[in-house]
Design a protein around this motif. Structure first.
Motif, PDB file in Angstrom:
ATOM      1  N   SER A 460       0.868  -1.176   0.000  1.00 33.25           N
ATOM      2  CA  SER A 460       0.000   0.000   0.000  1.00 33.25           C
ATOM      3  C   SER A 460       0.899   1.218   0.000  1.00 33.25           C
ATOM      4  N   ASN A 461       0.289   2.388  -0.087  1.00 33.34           N
ATOM      5  CA  ASN A 461       1.089   3.610  -0.135  1.00 33.34           C
ATOM      6  C   ASN A 461       1.760   3.922   1.197  1.00 33.34           C
ATOM      7  N   THR A 462       1.315   3.276   2.262  1.00 26.92           N
ATOM      8  CA  THR A 462       1.942   3.456   3.570  1.00 26.92           C
ATOM      9  C   THR A 462       2.717   2.218   4.001  1.00 26.92           C
ATOM     10  N   ASN A 463       2.781   1.232   3.139  1.00 22.26           N
ATOM     11  CA  ASN A 463       3.532   0.016   3.435  1.00 22.26           C
ATOM     12  C   ASN A 463       4.284  -0.387   2.167  1.00 22.26           C
ATOM     13  N   LYS A 464       5.436   0.241   1.985  1.00 17.46           N
ATOM     14  CA  LYS A 464       6.192   0.053   0.748  1.00 17.46           C
ATOM     15  C   LYS A 464       7.683   0.061   1.058  1.00 17.46           C
ATOM     16  N   THR A 465       8.463  -0.580   0.194  1.00 18.03           N
ATOM     17  CA  THR A 465       9.916  -0.629   0.375  1.00 18.03           C
ATOM     18  C   THR A 465      10.601  -0.489  -0.985  1.00 18.03           C
ATOM     19  N   LEU A 466      11.833   0.009  -0.936  1.00 12.91           N
ATOM     20  CA  LEU A 466      12.679   0.110  -2.124  1.00 12.91           C
ATOM     21  C   LEU A 466      14.070  -0.350  -1.712  1.00 12.91           C
ATOM     22  N   THR A 467      14.574  -1.369  -2.384  1.00 13.38           N
ATOM     23  CA  THR A 467      15.872  -1.948  -2.036  1.00 13.38           C
ATOM     24  C   THR A 467      16.919  -1.510  -3.058  1.00 13.38           C
ATOM     25  N   THR A 468      18.058  -1.060  -2.553  1.00 15.38           N
ATOM     26  CA  THR A 468      19.146  -0.611  -3.428  1.00 15.38           C
ATOM     27  C   THR A 468      20.433  -1.353  -3.114  1.00 15.38           C
ATOM     28  N   ASN A 469      21.330  -1.320  -4.077  1.00 14.18           N
ATOM     29  CA  ASN A 469      22.674  -1.855  -3.907  1.00 14.18           C
ATOM     30  C   ASN A 469      23.649  -0.727  -4.223  1.00 14.18           C
TER      31      ASN A 469
END
Length: 660
Positions: A460-469
Motif C-alpha cells: 500500500s502507499n503506507t507500506n512500501k519498500t525500495l531496495t538498493t545496492n
C-alpha cells in the motif's frame, strides 16, 4: 362484365386493406414495445456500468487494497451507495477484487486476481430487473415463465499508473565561507574553461535552493522552441550549457524581478563562464522511456544541477582546472582536476522493470563523477619538518660503518681522528634532506560510486519498500614525482599515470682537513657517492561494494512519494578514507647505492629511520589529502567519507484510469 373484373372491384378490396392496416399497426406496436423495453434494459445496463466504473475509479484513486481492512471494498461500497445503487439489497450485489494486469495470448490486457497486490482493482455489480416484454412473449412459446427477472452485470477494472521510483545523489552539505567560495570559483571556472567570481552569498544561495524538475523541463521546452516535443526529446537534445543555466534563472525568476539577488547573480556569472560548450541533459538526468508527466514531479538542488552540468561540460571540453589550495603552514600547493566521467545525478523509472534486470536498459541507476586529480606540493612545505631533519642527522653516524662495508667507501666515523688531525684529507658522510628543488606530487584517481534499485514492494502507499545496492568509490593513489603534462590528456582515453620515486635523502661525502687546532676546511660536497633514500607509493584503496539497503515506509523515516523531497541515506565509507590517509605508512622507502641499485642488508638501521620518515611525511600528506577531499572532491559531488543516496517511491503516480 367479366367475372374477373367484378372480383377486382374497389368495393371488394376494402376488407383486405383494412386487415393489412390492422396487422401493420399491430406489428408497429410490437416493435415499439420491443424498442422501449430494449431501451429500458440498455439504460439499466448503462447505469450499472457507470456505477461500476465510478466505484472502480474511486477504489483505485484512494489507493484501496484487499489486505487487512479491505479498504478497496469499503471505498467501492461507499461509491455505489452514493450513486443510487443502495446496498444491502436482495436484488443487488457488489464484488471487489484486487490484482495485477497481464497480457493474454492475443496481447490483450486481462485482470489476474491477487489479494496481496493493488496494482488494479476490479468491481463487478449486478442488478436483477423485471423480465423484458420480449421475454414475456417468449414465455408463451415455452421460454422462461412470465414474471421472471433478468440479472444484469457490469464489470470495470481501474488502475493507477505503474509504480515510480527515483534515486538521487547529493553533495554533502556545504558550509560556504570565503575560502570555499574561492575554491569553487577556481574549480568551476577552470572546468568550464573560463574565469568565475561568485560571492559567498551566491554559492550559499545555490546550495540552499531547490528546483522542481517538471517546471525546469517545461521552461526548457519553451526556451528551446520545442513546445510540441516530449520530455524525452528535450532530455536527448544537445543544448548549450549557458542555455541550461539561463533556464534555471528563468524558473527561479519568471518575472525578471530578482536580478539583483545573490543567487541569480551567481547563475548569471556561471552562464558567462560556460562559453559555447553543449551537452545532453539526459546524460545527467535519466528517465525511463515511455514515462508520463508525473515522472518529472521530483525536485533537485540547484547547486547539484549546476555541479552536474559543469562536469558534463568538462567531459566535453577536456579542460584541466587548476585550483590553488591554501593551508596554514604549507605554501605553493596546487590541485589540478579533470572529469573523466560525469555523474548521473538522478534516475527515474518503473521499479518493477528495474527489478527484473537491475543493470539492464530499464535500470534506475545513479553514480558520482570519475575524477583525476594531482596535488603538487612545492617547498617550503617539507623542508621545515623537524622530524625529517632529525632523521637525516641520525643517519650519519649509524650508516658510516655499514656504508664502508657495503659500498667500499673510505668513510670514517669521526673527524677528529689522528690522520685528520695531522692534515691528511679525510672523507666524511654528508647527509642532506630533500636535496635540490623539491616537489612532492600526489595523484588521485577516483572511480565512480554508484547505486541502483534491485527490488521493491508496494503493499500500500503506507507500506512500501525500495531496495538498493550501493558501491563506494575505488581510489588509486600515487605519491612521488609525477609529470602533470603526461597525466592529463584526452579525457576519453586518459593516459596511464607513471610515478617516479622522490629522493628524500642524499648521501654524499665531503673531504675535510684539520691541522691541530686550526678550524676544519672541506672541499665542495660530492653528492650521491653513498646513494640515497627514495620514497614512492603506488597503491589502490578498495571500494566498499554491494552495500544493500532497504528504504521503507513506515517507520518514521518514511519513504516519500515521487513528488516529495527524497529521503537520503548515508552509506558510510570511512574505512576507505582511513586506508587512504594511512597509505603513507606503507610507503616504499628504499636505499639506493651510487649506481642506482637497491642496497640491502641495512636491516635495523634503515628500519629505525624509515618509521621517522614515514611519520614525518604522513604528517604532511594527511592534511593535504583531507583538504583535497573536503574542498575539491566534495565540491564535485565526490565524498570519500560517505555516499548520500536519496530515494522516492510512489506505488501509484498520477490519476486512476479504466483499463478494462
Amino acid at each position: 362484365m367479366s367475372p374477373c373484373l367484378q372480383f377486382r372491384s374497389p368495393a371488394r378490396q376494402r376488407g383486405a386493406i383494412g386487415l393489412m392496416a390492422v396487422l401493420t399497426l399491430g406489428m408497429a406496436l410490437v416493435f415499439l414495445l420491443i424498442v422501449v423495453d430494449s431501451g429500458r434494459l440498455y439504460l439499466e445496463k448503462r447505469s450499472l456500468q457507470r456505477i461500476a466504473d465510478m466505484a472502480a475509479l474511486e477504489a483505485a484513486t484512494r489507493n484501496g487494497d484487499c489486505a487487512v481492512g479491505a479498504s478497496a471494498t469499503a471505498y467501492a461500497t461507499a461509491s455505489v451507495n452514493r450513486n443510487g445503487f443502495t446496498l444491502p439489497d436482495p436484488t443487488r450485489s457488489l464484488a471487489v477484487a484486487c490484482g495485477t494486469l497481464s497480457l493474454d495470448a492475443n496481447s490483450l490486457r486481462v485482470f489476474v486476481a491477487n489479494p496481496s497486490s493493488s496494482e488494479a482493482i476490479r468491481v463487478i455489480v449486478s442488478h436483477s430487473v423485471p423480465q423484458s416484454f420480449a421475454g414475456g412473449v417468449g414465455a408463451l412459446f415455452g421460454g422462461a415463465p412470465a414474471g421472471a427477472t433478468l440479472n444484469l452485470t457490469a464489470t470495470a477494472v481501474a488502475a493507477l499508473p505503474p509504480p515510480l521510483a527515483s534515486l538521487t545523489l547529493r553533495t554533502t552539505a556545504l558550509s560556504i565561507d570565503s575560502s570555499k567560495s574561492a575554491t569553487l570559483n577556481a574549480l568551476f571556472g577552470g572546468l568550464l574553461g573560463g574565469s568565475l567570481n561568485v560571492s559567498v552569498a551566491g554559492w550559499d544561495g545555490l546550495v540552499n535552493t531547490n528546483i522542481r524538475l517538471l517546471g525546469y523541463l517545461d521552461r526548457l521546452k519553451v526556451d528551446l522552441g520545442l513546445n510540441a516535443a516530449g520530455y524525452n526529446q528535450v532530455l536527448g537534445a544537445s543544448v548549450a550549457v549557458s542555455q541550461l543555466i539561463q533556464t534555471a534563472v528563468n524558473v527561479l525568476d519568471p518575472g525578471g524581478t530578482l536580478g539583483a539577488t545573490a543567487t541569480i547573480v551567481g547563475l548569471q556569472a556561471l552562464k558567462v563562464a560556460a562559453g559555447s560548450t553543449t551537452v545532453v541533459l539526459g546524460n545527467l538526468l535519466h528517465v525511463e522511456n515511455g514515462s508520463d508527466v508525473s515522472t518529472f514531479a521530483t525536485t533537485v538542488s540547484v547547486f547539484n544541477l549546476i555541479e552536474g552540468v559543469v562536469q558534463l561540460a568538462n567531459k566535453k571540453n577536456g579542460v584541466v582546472a587548476t585550483v590553488p589550495i591554501n593551508l596554514v603552514g604549507l605554501a605553493q600547493i596546487t590541485a589540478r582536476v579533470q572529469v573523466l566521467e560525469p555523474p548521473q545525478l538522478s534516475a527515474i523509472g518503473n521499479p518493477k522493470n528495474a527489478a527484473l534486470d537491475p543493470l539492464g536498459p530499464n535500470r534506475i541507476y545513479v553514480k558520482t563523477a570519475q575524477l583525476r586529480t594531482l596535488l603538487s606540493i612545492d617547498l617550503p612545505a617539507l623542508d621545515a619538518i623537524a622530524a625529517l631533519v632529525n632523521a637525516a642527522a641520525d643517519l650519519a653516524g649509524p650508516l658510516t660503518n655499514t656504508l664502508n662495508a657495503l659500498l667500499n667507501l673510505d668513510l670514517v666515523a669521526v673527524l677528529n681522528s689522528l690522520t685528520c688531525a695531522i692534515g691528511v684529507p679525510c672523507q666524511t658522510p654528508d647527509v642532506i634532506v630533500l636535496p635540490g628543488p623539491i616537489r612532492l606530487d600526489v595523484a588521485l584517481d577516483v572511480a565512480s560510486a554508484d547505486s541502483y534499485v534491485t527490488a521493491y514492494s508496494c503493499i500500500s502507499n503506507t507500506n512500501k519498500t525500495l531496495t538498493t545496492n550501493t558501491s563506494a568509490s575505488l581510489v588509486n593513489l600515487k605519491i612521488g614525482r609525477i609529470d602533470a603534462a603526461s597525466m592529463f590528456g584526452s579525457n576519453t582515453a586518459p593516459p596511464t599515470v607513471t610515478v617516479q620515486p622522490l629522493k628524500l635523502i642524499d648521501i654524499g661525502i665531503k673531504t675535510c682537513r684539520r691541522f691541530l687546532f686550526v678550524p676544519i676546511t672541506c672541499d665542495p660536497r660530492v653528492p650521491g657517492v653513498g646513494g640515497g633514500i627514495d620514497v614512492v607509493a603506488d597503491t589502490s584503496v578498495a571500494a566498499n561494494t554491494n552495500m544493500p539497503h532497504v528504504y521503507s515506509a513506515p517507520p518514521a523515516n518514511s519513504l516519500p512519494d515521487i513528488n516529495q523531497p527524497p529521503f537520503y541515506y548515508s552509506f558510510s565509507t570511512s574505512s576507505i578514507v582511513s586506508n587512504l590517509l594511512n597509505t603513507p605508512v606503507n610507503l616504499h622507502v628504499d636505499m639506493y647505492g651510487p649506481s642506482g641499485s637497491l642496497v640491502g642488508g641495512l636491516g635495523a638501521i634503515l628500519n629505525s629511520v624509515t618509521s621517522l620518515l614515514v611519520s614525518a611525511i604522513n604528517g604532511v600528506l594527511n592534511p593535504l589529502l583531507d583538504s583535497l577531499i573536503n574542498t575539491v572532491l566534495i565540491s564535485l559531488g565526490v565524498d570519500l567519507n560517505k555516499v548520500d543516496v536519496g530515494a522516492n517511491l510512489s506505488c501509484h503516480s498520477g490519476r486512476a484510469s479504466l483499463v478494462i
